[in-house]
Design a protein around this motif. Structure first.
Motif, PDB file in Angstrom:
ATOM      1  N   LEU A   6       0.978  -1.250  -0.112  1.00 30.03           N
ATOM      2  CA  LEU A   6       0.259   0.071   0.133  1.00 30.03           C
ATOM      3  C   LEU A   6       1.172   1.309  -0.447  1.00 30.03           C
ATOM      4  CD1 LEU A   6      -2.652   1.707   0.374  1.00 30.03           C
ATOM      5  CD2 LEU A   6      -2.299   1.458   3.000  1.00 30.03           C
ATOM      6  N   VAL A   7       1.808   1.107   0.522  1.00 34.44           N
ATOM      7  CA  VAL A   7       3.056   2.145   1.082  1.00 34.44           C
ATOM      8  C   VAL A   7       3.689   2.399  -0.257  1.00 34.44           C
ATOM      9  CG1 VAL A   7       4.526   4.102   2.214  1.00 34.44           C
ATOM     10  CG2 VAL A   7       2.769   2.492   3.782  1.00 34.44           C
ATOM     11  N   ASN A   8       4.093   1.629  -0.866  1.00 34.31           N
ATOM     12  CA  ASN A   8       5.314   1.934  -2.509  1.00 34.31           C
ATOM     13  C   ASN A   8       4.107   2.123  -3.473  1.00 34.31           C
ATOM     14  OD1 ASN A   8       7.141   1.300  -3.822  1.00 34.31           O
ATOM     15  ND2 ASN A   8       5.639  -0.766  -4.373  1.00 34.31           N
ATOM     16  N   SER A   9       2.813   1.534  -3.436  1.00 32.25           N
ATOM     17  CA  SER A   9       1.709   2.127  -4.510  1.00 32.25           C
ATOM     18  C   SER A   9       1.731   3.650  -4.403  1.00 32.25           C
ATOM     19  CB  SER A   9       0.282   0.937  -4.431  1.00 32.25           C
ATOM     20  OG  SER A   9       1.012   0.049  -4.941  1.00 32.25           O
ATOM     21  N   ILE A  10       1.101   3.689  -2.881  1.00 31.11           N
ATOM     22  CA  ILE A  10       0.487   5.398  -3.409  1.00 31.11           C
ATOM     23  C   ILE A  10       2.424   6.333  -3.026  1.00 31.11           C
ATOM     24  CG2 ILE A  10       0.895   6.885  -1.137  1.00 31.11           C
ATOM     25  CD1 ILE A  10      -2.003   5.850  -1.225  1.00 31.11           C
ATOM     26  N   ASP A  18       3.589  14.116  -9.038  1.00 31.16           N
ATOM     27  CA  ASP A  18       4.784  15.736  -9.189  1.00 31.16           C
ATOM     28  C   ASP A  18       5.908  15.808 -10.176  1.00 31.16           C
ATOM     29  OD1 ASP A  18       6.453  17.633  -7.238  1.00 31.16           O
ATOM     30  OD2 ASP A  18       7.868  15.791  -7.869  1.00 31.16           O
ATOM     31  N   PHE A  19       5.519  14.676 -11.055  1.00 30.29           N
ATOM     32  CA  PHE A  19       6.793  14.188 -11.779  1.00 30.29           C
ATOM     33  C   PHE A  19       5.833  14.986 -12.854  1.00 30.29           C
ATOM     34  CE2 PHE A  19       7.753  12.779 -16.008  1.00 30.29           C
ATOM     35  CZ  PHE A  19       9.345  12.973 -16.581  1.00 30.29           C
ATOM     36  N   PHE A  72       0.749   9.151   1.593  1.00 29.30           N
ATOM     37  CA  PHE A  72       0.023  10.144   1.018  1.00 29.30           C
ATOM     38  C   PHE A  72       0.541  11.717   1.000  1.00 29.30           C
ATOM     39  CE2 PHE A  72      -1.898  12.788  -2.327  1.00 29.30           C
ATOM     40  CZ  PHE A  72      -1.670  12.442  -3.593  1.00 29.30           C
ATOM     41  N   ILE A  73      -0.052  12.349   2.427  1.00 23.29           N
ATOM     42  CA  ILE A  73       0.223  13.260   2.586  1.00 23.29           C
ATOM     43  C   ILE A  73       2.329  13.430   2.810  1.00 23.29           C
ATOM     44  CG2 ILE A  73       0.310  15.365   4.930  1.00 23.29           C
ATOM     45  CD1 ILE A  73      -2.305  14.145   4.758  1.00 23.29           C
ATOM     46  N   SER A  74       2.444  12.487   3.579  1.00 20.97           N
ATOM     47  CA  SER A  74       4.625  12.602   3.898  1.00 20.97           C
ATOM     48  C   SER A  74       5.138  12.972   2.517  1.00 20.97           C
ATOM     49  CB  SER A  74       5.070  11.041   4.301  1.00 20.97           C
ATOM     50  OG  SER A  74       4.135  11.069   5.551  1.00 20.97           O
ATOM     51  N   GLN A  75       4.436  11.721   1.218  1.00 20.93           N
ATOM     52  CA  GLN A  75       5.247  11.903  -0.531  1.00 20.93           C
ATOM     53  C   GLN A  75       4.856  13.527  -0.918  1.00 20.93           C
ATOM     54  OE1 GLN A  75       6.722  10.083  -2.371  1.00 20.93           O
ATOM     55  NE2 GLN A  75       6.883   9.410   0.373  1.00 20.93           N
TER      56      GLN A  75
END
Length: 92
Positions: A6-10, A18-19, A72-75
């Motif tokens: 999940l974290v990896n997909s997010i 961002d890109f 998501f917010i962290s990223q």
């Protein structure tokens, strides 16, 4: 999807978003940027829908929902420009 997946997909979705944002802001790259941004949004939406169905444990497990939101917010904060007051303001 397990929590690590999940974290990896997010993280992948946030990177793609961002890109795309950076591409939209670059002359000659706007179309590629828009497509990347849309792809990232679609990826994130797909993950959040899966979290809502939550095959991981109890349906709509609050811990999994919070993990997805936090990831998501962290990223978003990691990728955002320090001058981007809108994104930084949303983190409060």
């Amino acid at each position: 999807m397990d929590p690590a997946g999940l974290v990896n997909s997010i993280a992948e979705a946030a990177f793609t978003i961002d890109f795309g944002r950076k591409g939209v802001a670059t002359r000659g790259k706007a179309e590629d940027g828009r497509l990347s941004y849309e792809r990232g949004i679609a990826e994130a939406l797909s993950v959040f829908k899966e979290v809502a169905k939550s095959r991981l444990a109890v349906p709509a497990d609050p811990r999994i929902i919070i993990l997805a939101e936090y990831a998501f917010i962290s990223q978003e904060l990691q990728f955002c420009d320090q001058a981007d007051k809108d994104t930084l303001g949303n983190a409060d």
